[in-house]
Design a protein around this motif. Sequence first.
Motif, mmCIF file in Angstrom:
data_model
loop_
_atom_site.group_PDB
_atom_site.id
_atom_site.type_symbol
_atom_site.label_atom_id
_atom_site.label_comp_id
_atom_site.label_asym_id
_atom_site.label_seq_id
_atom_site.Cartn_x
_atom_site.Cartn_y
_atom_site.Cartn_z
ATOM 1 N N CYS A 88 0.830 -1.213 0.000
ATOM 2 C CA CYS A 88 0.000 0.000 0.000
ATOM 3 C C CYS A 88 0.863 1.261 0.000
ATOM 4 O O CYS A 88 0.430 2.308 -0.438
ATOM 5 N N GLY A 89 2.070 1.165 0.571
ATOM 6 C CA GLY A 89 2.974 2.315 0.567
ATOM 7 C C GLY A 89 2.742 3.308 1.687
ATOM 8 O O GLY A 89 3.525 4.247 1.843
ATOM 9 N N HIS A 90 1.689 3.145 2.487
ATOM 10 C CA HIS A 90 1.442 4.157 3.536
ATOM 11 C C HIS A 90 1.060 3.591 4.905
ATOM 12 O O HIS A 90 0.906 4.355 5.865
ATOM 13 N N CYS A 91 0.911 2.308 5.059
ATOM 14 C CA CYS A 91 0.562 1.769 6.385
ATOM 15 C C CYS A 91 1.782 1.868 7.305
ATOM 16 O O CYS A 91 2.869 2.220 6.878
ATOM 17 N N CYS A 94 4.697 -0.238 5.926
ATOM 18 C CA CYS A 94 5.326 0.340 4.730
ATOM 19 C C CYS A 94 6.133 1.584 5.088
ATOM 20 O O CYS A 94 7.207 1.820 4.541
ATOM 21 N N CYS A 102 3.192 -5.478 5.148
ATOM 22 C CA CYS A 102 2.040 -4.639 4.756
ATOM 23 C C CYS A 102 0.734 -5.436 4.793
ATOM 24 O O CYS A 102 0.658 -6.550 4.288
ATOM 25 N N ASP A 103 -0.280 -4.819 5.419
ATOM 26 C CA ASP A 103 -1.581 -5.490 5.523
ATOM 27 C C ASP A 103 -2.287 -5.631 4.181
ATOM 28 O O ASP A 103 -3.154 -6.470 4.013
HETATM 29 ZN ZN LIG Z 1 1.426 -1.127 3.553
#
Ligand SMILES: [Zn+2]
Length: 325
Positions: A88-91, A94, A102-103
């Motif tokens: 996702c790049g933002h959790c 990440c 990453c979920d």
């Molecule tokens: Zn993530």
Amino acid sequence: MVLDAPGQSLRQAEVPLPVTGVDEVLLKISACGVCRTDLHVMDGDLPKPKQPLILGHEIVGVVVEKGARVERFAVGQRLGVPWLGHTCGHCRYCANGRENLCDEALFTGYTLDGGYAEYTVADQRYCFPLPEGYTDAEAAPLLCAGLIGYRALVAAGGAERLGIYGFGAAAHIITQVARAQGRKIFAFTKPGDAAGQRFAIELGATWAGDSTAPPPEQMDAAIIFAPVGALITQALRHTAKGGTVVCAGIHMSDVPKFPYSILWGERTVRSIANLTRRDGEEFFDLAPKLGVRAEVELFRLESANEALDCLRQGRVRGAAVLVMD
Ligand SMILES: [Zn+2]
Ligand SMILES: [Zn+2]
């Protein structure tokens, strides 16, 4: 080769060419490694696979088409596609360098279609340029057996005496890395697997024996590649104080109950999950420098079921790889 649902064999089928997204490359696949995780997906050991699904997450191919935003790769270039296919790049994972956790991650050959095929699409951001000097078939097992093995080796810390349980594709690659780093390897195989034990010795293991046997001396760490939970307690019993037992597989049978005394003494038990792109960059830099080679047994794409059977029965020396025309 399509898996319609867990519990079934793969079925040879003609499917439409996948559509290339803006961040994706369309690859003509030349080789795809066969990994134990493929068996776990097939057997329904892992939740919610894509259905129907094309297995395979050790893909080597050449770019034949690219999306509008693809800047890292050119048409005609060879590259590798690993297990990690999207994050996702933002959790919170990440955001701090743990994209492997990453979920929202998507995985090649599990929740995304993979490489048991003639063509596939892959998000360029998760692909790796591959070092020269490896054939396509030799490069394929580096993409999971090599990468996950490497992550497990790093997790084992500076262990000088390293036990490896399960001497398959990952073990045979990582033994070479560990030997080049000056470590001693104790290789454990299924009881009675003389061929596997010989293979380990050929690759530089100091000792090889049955998983039920004690190593010749205590270990500073152990990596478990075999999907057998009982090996955790076996390994702990032979691990020195402060040592780590690393479980590198995605699925294991239940861990038997064990006395706290074998964990006491600051021993650690941990797992390794997936990979980060950074692991890949490090490993693909290191592997050619250390002269790491994958020993491969080749199967034709349409013989994927046979390759999986061989792997299940422990009849593969090194790594099984599917090759396409
Ligand atoms: Zn993530
Ligand atoms: Zn794998």
